[in-house]
Design a protein around this motif. Sequence first.
Motif, PDB file in Angstrom:
ATOM      1  N   MET A   1       0.686  -1.170   0.229  1.00  0.00           N
ATOM      2  CA  MET A   1       0.092  -0.027  -0.199  1.00  0.00           C
ATOM      3  C   MET A   1       0.879   1.132   0.070  1.00  0.00           C
ATOM      4  O   MET A   1       1.817   1.121   0.698  1.00  0.00           O
ATOM      5  CB  MET A   1      -0.979  -0.052   1.095  1.00  0.00           C
ATOM      6  CG  MET A   1      -2.106  -1.153   1.023  1.00  0.00           C
ATOM      7  SD  MET A   1      -3.127  -1.174   2.505  1.00  0.00           S
ATOM      8  CE  MET A   1      -2.202  -2.407   3.491  1.00  0.00           C
ATOM      9  N   GLY A   2       0.254   2.172  -0.707  1.00  0.00           N
ATOM     10  CA  GLY A   2       1.303   3.266  -0.960  1.00  0.00           C
ATOM     11  C   GLY A   2       0.997   4.514   0.150  1.00  0.00           C
ATOM     12  O   GLY A   2      -0.025   4.371   0.678  1.00  0.00           O
ATOM     13  N   GLY A   3       1.846   5.523   0.005  1.00  0.00           N
ATOM     14  CA  GLY A   3       1.742   6.876   0.673  1.00  0.00           C
ATOM     15  C   GLY A   3       2.516   6.555   2.331  1.00  0.00           C
ATOM     16  O   GLY A   3       2.731   5.525   2.683  1.00  0.00           O
ATOM     17  N   PRO A   4       2.626   7.751   2.817  1.00  0.00           N
ATOM     18  CA  PRO A   4       3.378   7.812   4.017  1.00  0.00           C
ATOM     19  C   PRO A   4       2.835   7.162   5.260  1.00  0.00           C
ATOM     20  O   PRO A   4       3.378   6.893   5.915  1.00  0.00           O
ATOM     21  CB  PRO A   4       3.369   9.443   4.182  1.00  0.00           C
ATOM     22  CG  PRO A   4       2.171   9.984   3.418  1.00  0.00           C
ATOM     23  CD  PRO A   4       1.850   9.078   2.097  1.00  0.00           C
TER      24      PRO A   4
ATOM     25  N   PRO B   1      -2.030  14.167   8.921  1.00  0.00           N
ATOM     26  CA  PRO B   1      -3.464  14.052   9.374  1.00  0.00           C
ATOM     27  C   PRO B   1      -4.020  15.247   9.839  1.00  0.00           C
ATOM     28  O   PRO B   1      -3.051  15.976  10.691  1.00  0.00           O
ATOM     29  CB  PRO B   1      -3.366  12.752  10.153  1.00  0.00           C
ATOM     30  CG  PRO B   1      -2.304  12.005   9.785  1.00  0.00           C
ATOM     31  CD  PRO B   1      -1.411  13.102   9.400  1.00  0.00           C
ATOM     32  N   ARG B   2      -5.146  15.764   9.944  1.00  0.00           N
ATOM     33  CA  ARG B   2      -5.872  16.990  10.348  1.00  0.00           C
ATOM     34  C   ARG B   2      -5.018  18.262   9.979  1.00  0.00           C
ATOM     35  O   ARG B   2      -5.153  19.219  10.721  1.00  0.00           O
ATOM     36  CB  ARG B   2      -6.065  16.715  11.887  1.00  0.00           C
ATOM     37  CG  ARG B   2      -6.833  15.428  12.170  1.00  0.00           C
ATOM     38  CD  ARG B   2      -6.968  15.150  13.438  1.00  0.00           C
ATOM     39  NE  ARG B   2      -5.570  14.730  14.120  1.00  0.00           N
ATOM     40  CZ  ARG B   2      -5.195  13.575  14.069  1.00  0.00           C
ATOM     41  NH1 ARG B   2      -5.825  12.453  13.448  1.00  0.00           N
ATOM     42  NH2 ARG B   2      -4.210  13.507  14.824  1.00  0.00           N
ATOM     43  N   SER B   3      -4.330  18.170   8.997  1.00  0.00           N
ATOM     44  CA  SER B   3      -3.288  19.518   8.885  1.00  0.00           C
ATOM     45  C   SER B   3      -3.988  20.465   7.858  1.00  0.00           C
ATOM     46  O   SER B   3      -3.940  21.851   7.904  1.00  0.00           O
ATOM     47  CB  SER B   3      -1.994  19.027   8.052  1.00  0.00           C
ATOM     48  OG  SER B   3      -2.305  18.498   6.777  1.00  0.00           O
ATOM     49  N   GLY B   4      -5.160  19.829   7.189  1.00  0.00           N
ATOM     50  CA  GLY B   4      -5.666  20.646   6.110  1.00  0.00           C
ATOM     51  C   GLY B   4      -4.994  20.697   4.782  1.00  0.00           C
ATOM     52  O   GLY B   4      -5.692  21.105   3.710  1.00  0.00           O
ATOM     53  N   ARG B   5      -3.814  20.152   4.722  1.00  0.00           N
ATOM     54  CA  ARG B   5      -3.491  19.842   3.414  1.00  0.00           C
ATOM     55  C   ARG B   5      -3.350  18.520   2.817  1.00  0.00           C
ATOM     56  O   ARG B   5      -3.637  17.676   3.604  1.00  0.00           O
ATOM     57  CB  ARG B   5      -1.509  20.034   3.884  1.00  0.00           C
ATOM     58  CG  ARG B   5      -1.233  21.609   4.147  1.00  0.00           C
ATOM     59  CD  ARG B   5       0.163  21.735   4.201  1.00  0.00           C
ATOM     60  NE  ARG B   5       0.484  21.155   5.587  1.00  0.00           N
ATOM     61  CZ  ARG B   5       1.791  20.983   5.832  1.00  0.00           C
ATOM     62  NH1 ARG B   5       2.671  21.403   5.391  1.00  0.00           N
ATOM     63  NH2 ARG B   5       1.747  20.502   7.211  1.00  0.00           N
ATOM     64  N   THR B   6      -3.033  18.518   1.594  1.00  0.00           N
ATOM     65  CA  THR B   6      -3.679  17.171   0.857  1.00  0.00           C
ATOM     66  C   THR B   6      -2.243  16.802   0.373  1.00  0.00           C
ATOM     67  O   THR B   6      -1.424  17.737  -0.365  1.00  0.00           O
ATOM     68  CB  THR B   6      -4.782  17.090  -0.123  1.00  0.00           C
ATOM     69  OG1 THR B   6      -4.436  18.182  -1.176  1.00  0.00           O
ATOM     70  CG2 THR B   6      -6.241  17.507   0.651  1.00  0.00           C
ATOM     71  N   LEU B   7      -2.305  15.437  -0.125  1.00  0.00           N
ATOM     72  CA  LEU B   7      -0.964  14.950  -0.996  1.00  0.00           C
ATOM     73  C   LEU B   7      -1.754  13.722  -1.746  1.00  0.00           C
ATOM     74  O   LEU B   7      -2.518  13.017  -1.324  1.00  0.00           O
ATOM     75  CB  LEU B   7      -0.121  14.101   0.133  1.00  0.00           C
ATOM     76  CG  LEU B   7       1.030  13.576  -0.496  1.00  0.00           C
ATOM     77  CD1 LEU B   7       2.135  14.550  -1.037  1.00  0.00           C
ATOM     78  CD2 LEU B   7       1.886  13.150   0.733  1.00  0.00           C
TER      79      LEU B   7
ATOM     80  N   ALA C   1      -4.614   8.281  -4.923  1.00  0.00           N
ATOM     81  CA  ALA C   1      -5.539   8.642  -4.186  1.00  0.00           C
ATOM     82  C   ALA C   1      -5.106   9.827  -3.520  1.00  0.00           C
ATOM     83  O   ALA C   1      -3.942  10.114  -3.186  1.00  0.00           O
ATOM     84  CB  ALA C   1      -5.870   7.607  -3.113  1.00  0.00           C
ATOM     85  N   THR C   2      -6.157  10.944  -3.173  1.00  0.00           N
ATOM     86  CA  THR C   2      -5.761  12.072  -2.456  1.00  0.00           C
ATOM     87  C   THR C   2      -6.261  11.884  -0.657  1.00  0.00           C
ATOM     88  O   THR C   2      -7.130  11.698  -0.634  1.00  0.00           O
ATOM     89  CB  THR C   2      -6.300  13.353  -2.966  1.00  0.00           C
ATOM     90  OG1 THR C   2      -6.199  13.380  -4.386  1.00  0.00           O
ATOM     91  CG2 THR C   2      -5.992  14.680  -2.098  1.00  0.00           C
ATOM     92  N   ILE C   3      -5.023  12.434  -0.157  1.00  0.00           N
ATOM     93  CA  ILE C   3      -5.337  12.236   1.426  1.00  0.00           C
ATOM     94  C   ILE C   3      -4.867  13.577   1.990  1.00  0.00           C
ATOM     95  O   ILE C   3      -4.053  14.115   1.568  1.00  0.00           O
ATOM     96  CB  ILE C   3      -4.119  10.769   1.712  1.00  0.00           C
ATOM     97  CG1 ILE C   3      -2.623  11.193   1.709  1.00  0.00           C
ATOM     98  CG2 ILE C   3      -4.755   9.587   1.367  1.00  0.00           C
ATOM     99  CD1 ILE C   3      -1.884  10.109   2.393  1.00  0.00           C
TER     100      ILE C   3
END
Length: 170
Positions: free
Chosen positions: A25-28, A125-131, A119-121
């Motif tokens: 699974m990808g992403g941080p 978390p809870r930062s308001g920024r997306t990746l 996917a956009t996440i």
Amino acid sequence: MATTSAGLLLHRTAAGGRQVLLAHMGGPLWGRRERAWTVPKGVVEPGEDPHVAAVREFTEELGFAPPGADAPDEPLGQVRQSGGKVVLAWARAADVDLAGLPAGPADPVVSALVTGNTATIAWPPRSGRTLEVPEVDRVAWVPVDQARGLVVAAQEALLDRVLALAAPPA
């Protein structure tokens, strides 16, 4: 209501025994987690045949179609993951050569990088920024015994069911 996903688990017999093709699974969020490997799978759309969804999701997640479409897929049943997601799975005896893909990290298994869905996440978390992150960042052929400690815990039952199938040709 629980989400339902469908997946296709390729398996082959190699020098060390039965192997399965797993996706990381990808992403941080999954970068350093244990049990971050999975059957290539995705959400079954409303009204969609789950087996059709499994084959479609394999292609979308990994960026290439599963080989061996002429061989019948064996139903592996379903498992329920800890978050409540239901995963329906099928097994296909087939081989795919990962040598043509760019090499991925070698820890804990030798893997190949793939380009599939993203996917956009929210990150952090809870930062308001997306990746935007890949849903799957690499794949690997893994001996079943080693795969037990890598896959999401509920999916270990799918590995047992693959072993119960007749051994595919080498």
